[in-house]
Design a protein around this motif. Structure first.
Motif, PDB file in Angstrom:
ATOM      1  N   ARG A 107       0.548  -1.091  -0.241  1.00 19.62           N
ATOM      2  CA  ARG A 107      -0.094   0.571   0.374  1.00 19.62           C
ATOM      3  C   ARG A 107       0.975   1.520   0.704  1.00 19.62           C
ATOM      4  NH1 ARG A 107      -1.777   3.820   3.045  1.00 19.62           N
ATOM      5  NH2 ARG A 107      -0.768   2.774   5.400  1.00 19.62           N
ATOM      6  N   PHE A 133      -6.570  -1.435  -1.840  1.00 22.73           N
ATOM      7  CA  PHE A 133      -6.344  -2.176  -0.722  1.00 22.73           C
ATOM      8  C   PHE A 133      -7.374  -1.488   0.433  1.00 22.73           C
ATOM      9  CE2 PHE A 133      -3.050  -1.460  -2.841  1.00 22.73           C
ATOM     10  CZ  PHE A 133      -2.141  -1.830  -2.828  1.00 22.73           C
ATOM     11  N   ARG A 135     -10.655  -1.389   2.764  1.00 25.46           N
ATOM     12  CA  ARG A 135     -11.659  -3.526   3.836  1.00 25.46           C
ATOM     13  C   ARG A 135     -13.109  -2.784   3.946  1.00 25.46           C
ATOM     14  NH1 ARG A 135      -8.042  -5.280   6.779  1.00 25.46           N
ATOM     15  NH2 ARG A 135      -6.582  -4.754   7.611  1.00 25.46           N
ATOM     16  N   LYS A 141     -12.060  -7.060   5.968  1.00 25.66           N
ATOM     17  CA  LYS A 141     -11.140  -7.997   5.384  1.00 25.66           C
ATOM     18  C   LYS A 141     -10.968  -7.150   4.139  1.00 25.66           C
ATOM     19  CE  LYS A 141     -12.517 -12.431   6.657  1.00 25.66           C
ATOM     20  NZ  LYS A 141     -12.671 -13.940   7.023  1.00 25.66           N
ATOM     21  N   ILE A 142      -9.551  -7.313   3.575  1.00 26.37           N
ATOM     22  CA  ILE A 142      -9.313  -6.412   2.675  1.00 26.37           C
ATOM     23  C   ILE A 142      -9.460  -7.579   1.452  1.00 26.37           C
ATOM     24  CG2 ILE A 142      -7.340  -5.770   0.830  1.00 26.37           C
ATOM     25  CD1 ILE A 142      -6.394  -4.703   3.498  1.00 26.37           C
ATOM     26  N   SER A 143     -10.528  -7.658  -0.394  1.00 25.35           N
ATOM     27  CA  SER A 143     -10.231  -8.355  -1.227  1.00 25.35           C
ATOM     28  C   SER A 143      -8.647  -8.891  -2.039  1.00 25.35           C
ATOM     29  CB  SER A 143     -11.088  -7.308  -2.218  1.00 25.35           C
ATOM     30  OG  SER A 143     -10.584  -8.926  -3.194  1.00 25.35           O
ATOM     31  N   VAL A 147      -6.468  -6.706  -4.589  1.00 26.20           N
ATOM     32  CA  VAL A 147      -5.149  -6.720  -4.843  1.00 26.20           C
ATOM     33  C   VAL A 147      -4.044  -7.619  -4.923  1.00 26.20           C
ATOM     34  CG1 VAL A 147      -3.091  -6.967  -3.422  1.00 26.20           C
ATOM     35  CG2 VAL A 147      -5.873  -6.567  -2.040  1.00 26.20           C
TER      36      VAL A 147
END
Length: 202
Positions: A107, A133, A135, A141-143, A147
């Motif tokens: 990031r 980035f 959530r 949660k981050i995908s 990413v």
């Protein structure tokens, strides 16, 4: 007949049942009864699921043994179809991923690259990076898919190779999950219909 129970409230206080409004007490008892029944059903479904997978593994062992292949090990996806063509079972294995601490490095590097390219970085590019980035508002949660999709970018910047490495290291395979789906149809030429085992859909 007087209800002599003592009901423990959410705040830890203990209230005699006879002092609670009958409708509120009814809601309390009904909620506990329904959840107890749901728990029993959940345990039954879990036990039946284990039996189904045991049946699949036993079938696969027989097939492997018939070819002289080694038994055990990782069980991947397969399809078991009836001769009459009206029933089949599909078993699939799906990997699930999670992010590592490298996500923060990725990031930071991406933001540095965008800052350096401020004259050339379009709003669309910034949105793509920002969304990657972000959530999920519900799960936090981050995908991992978003990413990893950043690796498809082609950026002319000296830090881009480092950023790509950080993006790759930020996502790891955390495990896998096995799924079983059941299908049937009226004739061998009819469309397949999945047998829905979702409680809410029944």
């Amino acid at each position: 007949m007087t209800d002599e129970r003592i009901i423990e409230a959410w705040d830890g206080s203990r209230i005699p049942a006879r002092r609670i409004d009958p409708r509120r007490l009814l809601a309390h008892d009904t909620a506990h009864k329904l959840v107890d029944q749901a728990r029993t059903l959940q345990e039954l479904l879990r036990d039946e699921k284990l039996k189904l997978y045991a049946e699949v593994d036993a079938y696969l062992d027989i097939v492997l043994e018939s070819y002289g292949a080694r038994l055990g090990g990782s069980r991947g996806g397969l399809r078991i179809e009836a001769i009459d063509g009206v029933r089949k079972v599909e078993v699939s294995v799906t990997d699930y991923q999670s992010v590592t601490a490298a996500i923060e490095a990725a990031r930071v590097l991406m933001n540095e690259i965008l800052d350096d390219l401020v004259g050339d970085a379009s709003d669309d590019l910034r949105a793509i990076v920002g969304n990657a980035f972000a959530r999920n508002s519900k799960t936090g949660k981050i995908s991992t898919e978003r990413v990893l999709s950043l690796r498809q970018l082609n950026l002319s910047h000296p830090k881009w190779p480092q950023a790509k490495d950080a993006i790759s290291d930020a996502v790891i395979t955390a495990g896998s999950k096995r799924y079983m789906r059941f299908h049937e149809r009226d004739t061998p030429h009819s469309p397949w219909k999945q047998i829905d085992l979702n409680f809410s859909s029944l």
